[in-house]
Design an enzyme around this catalytic site. Structure first.
Site, PDB file in Angstrom:
ATOM      1  N   SER A 143     -52.846   9.753  12.126  1.00 33.72           N
ATOM      2  CA  SER A 143     -52.752  11.072  12.774  1.00 33.72           C
ATOM      3  C   SER A 143     -53.758  11.975  12.090  1.00 33.72           C
ATOM      4  CB  SER A 143     -51.346  11.666  12.605  1.00 33.72           C
ATOM      5  OG  SER A 143     -51.353  13.041  12.956  1.00 33.72           O
ATOM      6  N   TYR A 157     -44.341  13.847   7.134  1.00 35.60           N
ATOM      7  CA  TYR A 157     -45.025  13.079   8.187  1.00 35.60           C
ATOM      8  C   TYR A 157     -46.491  12.863   7.791  1.00 35.60           C
ATOM      9  CZ  TYR A 157     -47.004  12.053  12.820  1.00 35.60           C
ATOM     10  OH  TYR A 157     -47.677  11.483  13.882  1.00 35.60           O
TER      11      TYR A 157
HETATM   12  P1  NAD Z   1     -43.559   8.670  21.378  1.00 37.10           P
HETATM   13  O1  NAD Z   1     -42.378   9.211  20.658  1.00 37.10           O
HETATM   14  O2  NAD Z   1     -43.586   8.708  22.848  1.00 37.10           O
HETATM   15  O3  NAD Z   1     -43.869   7.181  20.908  1.00 37.10           O
HETATM   16  C1  NAD Z   1     -43.403   6.622  19.723  1.00 37.10           C
HETATM   17  C2  NAD Z   1     -42.842   5.268  20.083  1.00 37.10           C
HETATM   18  O4  NAD Z   1     -42.468   4.585  18.892  1.00 37.10           O
HETATM   19  C3  NAD Z   1     -41.596   5.405  20.950  1.00 37.10           C
HETATM   20  O5  NAD Z   1     -41.657   4.489  21.997  1.00 37.10           O
HETATM   21  C4  NAD Z   1     -40.478   5.069  19.986  1.00 37.10           C
HETATM   22  O6  NAD Z   1     -39.341   4.511  20.602  1.00 37.10           O
HETATM   23  C5  NAD Z   1     -41.180   4.063  19.098  1.00 37.10           C
HETATM   24  N1  NAD Z   1     -40.498   3.871  17.829  1.00 37.10           N
HETATM   25  C6  NAD Z   1     -40.090   4.800  16.945  1.00 37.10           C
HETATM   26  N2  NAD Z   1     -39.466   4.229  15.909  1.00 37.10           N
HETATM   27  C7  NAD Z   1     -39.481   2.900  16.162  1.00 37.10           C
HETATM   28  C8  NAD Z   1     -38.988   1.774  15.471  1.00 37.10           C
HETATM   29  N3  NAD Z   1     -38.326   1.903  14.307  1.00 37.10           N
HETATM   30  N4  NAD Z   1     -39.165   0.559  16.011  1.00 37.10           N
HETATM   31  C9  NAD Z   1     -39.819   0.402  17.192  1.00 37.10           C
HETATM   32  N5  NAD Z   1     -40.297   1.436  17.891  1.00 37.10           N
HETATM   33  C10 NAD Z   1     -40.138   2.665  17.379  1.00 37.10           C
HETATM   34  O7  NAD Z   1     -44.806   9.489  20.808  1.00 37.10           O
HETATM   35  P2  NAD Z   1     -46.366   9.158  20.782  1.00 37.10           P
HETATM   36  O8  NAD Z   1     -47.010  10.479  20.688  1.00 37.10           O
HETATM   37  O9  NAD Z   1     -46.767   8.231  21.833  1.00 37.10           O
HETATM   38  O10 NAD Z   1     -46.481   8.467  19.346  1.00 37.10           O
HETATM   39  C11 NAD Z   1     -47.031   7.188  19.148  1.00 37.10           C
HETATM   40  C12 NAD Z   1     -47.660   7.174  17.771  1.00 37.10           C
HETATM   41  O11 NAD Z   1     -48.714   8.132  17.732  1.00 37.10           O
HETATM   42  C13 NAD Z   1     -46.708   7.553  16.633  1.00 37.10           C
HETATM   43  O12 NAD Z   1     -46.948   6.715  15.515  1.00 37.10           O
HETATM   44  C14 NAD Z   1     -47.120   8.986  16.310  1.00 37.10           C
HETATM   45  O13 NAD Z   1     -46.836   9.318  14.968  1.00 37.10           O
HETATM   46  C15 NAD Z   1     -48.599   8.921  16.583  1.00 37.10           C
HETATM   47  N6  NAD Z   1     -49.261  10.201  16.823  1.00 37.10           N
HETATM   48  C16 NAD Z   1     -48.876  10.997  17.866  1.00 37.10           C
HETATM   49  C17 NAD Z   1     -49.527  12.208  18.056  1.00 37.10           C
HETATM   50  C18 NAD Z   1     -49.149  13.151  19.174  1.00 37.10           C
HETATM   51  O14 NAD Z   1     -49.576  14.322  19.141  1.00 37.10           O
HETATM   52  N7  NAD Z   1     -48.392  12.730  20.165  1.00 37.10           N
HETATM   53  C19 NAD Z   1     -50.566  12.581  17.197  1.00 37.10           C
HETATM   54  C20 NAD Z   1     -50.928  11.728  16.181  1.00 37.10           C
HETATM   55  C21 NAD Z   1     -50.284  10.543  15.994  1.00 37.10           C
END
Ligand code: NAD
Length: 250
Positions: A143, A157
């Site tokens: 991130s 985080y």
């Molecule tokens: P999201 O919450 O839609 O996706 C996260 C996914 O991970 C979900 O499907 C959730 O069920 C799954 N998950 C969480 N814990 C889990 C576990 N223990 N086992 C299996 N699956 C698990 O949100 P997103 O934005 O798509 O996030 C995806 C990744 O991107 C994450 O790692 C998040 O930290 C990272 N991220 C997101 C952003 C943003 O702004 N959305 C920015 C930077 C990084």
């Protein structure tokens, strides 16, 4: 023979967008989910509609034993793995640094960092040419917060994602002679449901004016970068953390 991709946390958000785009680019896909079976099945249906194979596999990617079972199930279903998107992750509500309980830090690091570490190990064991594998590609999910420090109530985080950058550079060097490229994506403010999990459903719209490009990104924009890093077009790229953040963090 088409390539096989495993995406963790693929039932929604960036993981789901990447799984769907990967099918359009010719990958068979293993769709991991923790609890949203219906959503994972919907992603798998879209992959099959694109003419590729898909399986859904439930596993908690914060638990090393379940991660090992997840990879064993990929072995059973496809007999190979060519690409791994180490995407699953969680956030926590914004909280002043001094108030964050240690248990919360442990949970974030267990899922976002240690789970990702163990998953990358499982992928590397199977891909390594020194272990009889055919090589492969790993993309880790960091991130832009790893660069920003997570200031503003998300220091734990930020800590969990900083470890991903360190791991990415370290294992990229170690695994390059074994035919494995390892990179990370560092998204900025991406419009997914994760912000509601922090108690801030309007976060992307609220922070858009502070982003140089004046908008949040889409899961599909991150998916494009992930698929490029996995492609042969990126054949000499390893060890990088690619910002996909509209200018945030530069
Ligand atoms: P999201 O919450 O839609 O996706 C996260 C996914 O991970 C979900 O499907 C959730 O069920 C799954 N998950 C969480 N814990 C889990 C576990 N223990 N086992 C299996 N699956 C698990 O949100 P997103 O934005 O798509 O996030 C995806 C990744 O991107 C994450 O790692 C998040 O930290 C990272 N991220 C997101 C952003 C943003 O702004 N959305 C920015 C930077 C990084």
């Amino acid at each position: 023979m088409s390539k096989v991709l495993l995406v963790t946390g693929a039932s929604r958000g960036i993981g789901a967008a990447t799984a769907r785009l990967a099918a359009q680019r010719g990958y068979d896909v293993a769709v991991n989910y923790i609890s949203s079976r219906d959503k994972a099945e919907a992603v798998a249906d879209d992959i099959r509609k694109a003419g590729r194979k898909a399986v859904t596999i439930q596993a908690d990617c914060a638990k090393p034993d379940e991660i090992k079972r997840l990879f064993a199930e990929v072995d059973k279903s496809f007999g190979r793995i060519d690409a791994f998107f180490n995407n699953a992750g969680i956030v926590a509500p914004v909280m002043p640094f001094v108030d964050i309980p240690a248990e919360r830090v442990v949970k974030l690091v267990m899922t976002n960092t240690i789970g990702a570490f163990v998953a990358a190990q499982e992928a590397a064991k199977r891909m390594s040419t020194k272990r009889g594998g055919k090589g492969g590609v790993i993309v880790n999910m960091s991130s832009i917060v790893a660069v920003l420090g997570g200031a503003g109530g998300t220091t734990d985080y930020g800590l969990s994602k900083g470890g991903i950058d360190t791991m990415t550079r370290g294992i990229a060097k170690e695994l390059a002679p074994e035919g494995i490229r390892v990179n990370a994506v560092r998204p900025g403010m991406i419009d997914t449901e994760i912000h509601a999990d922090m108690g801030l459903p309007d976060r992307v719209a609220q922070l858009a004016p502070t982003i140089p490009m004046q908008r949040g990104g889409t899961p599909e924009e991150v998916a494009e970068a992930v698929l490029w890093l996995m492609s042969d077009q990126a054949s000499y790229v390893t060890g990088i953390c690619m910002d996909i953040a509209g200018g945030r963090g530069i």
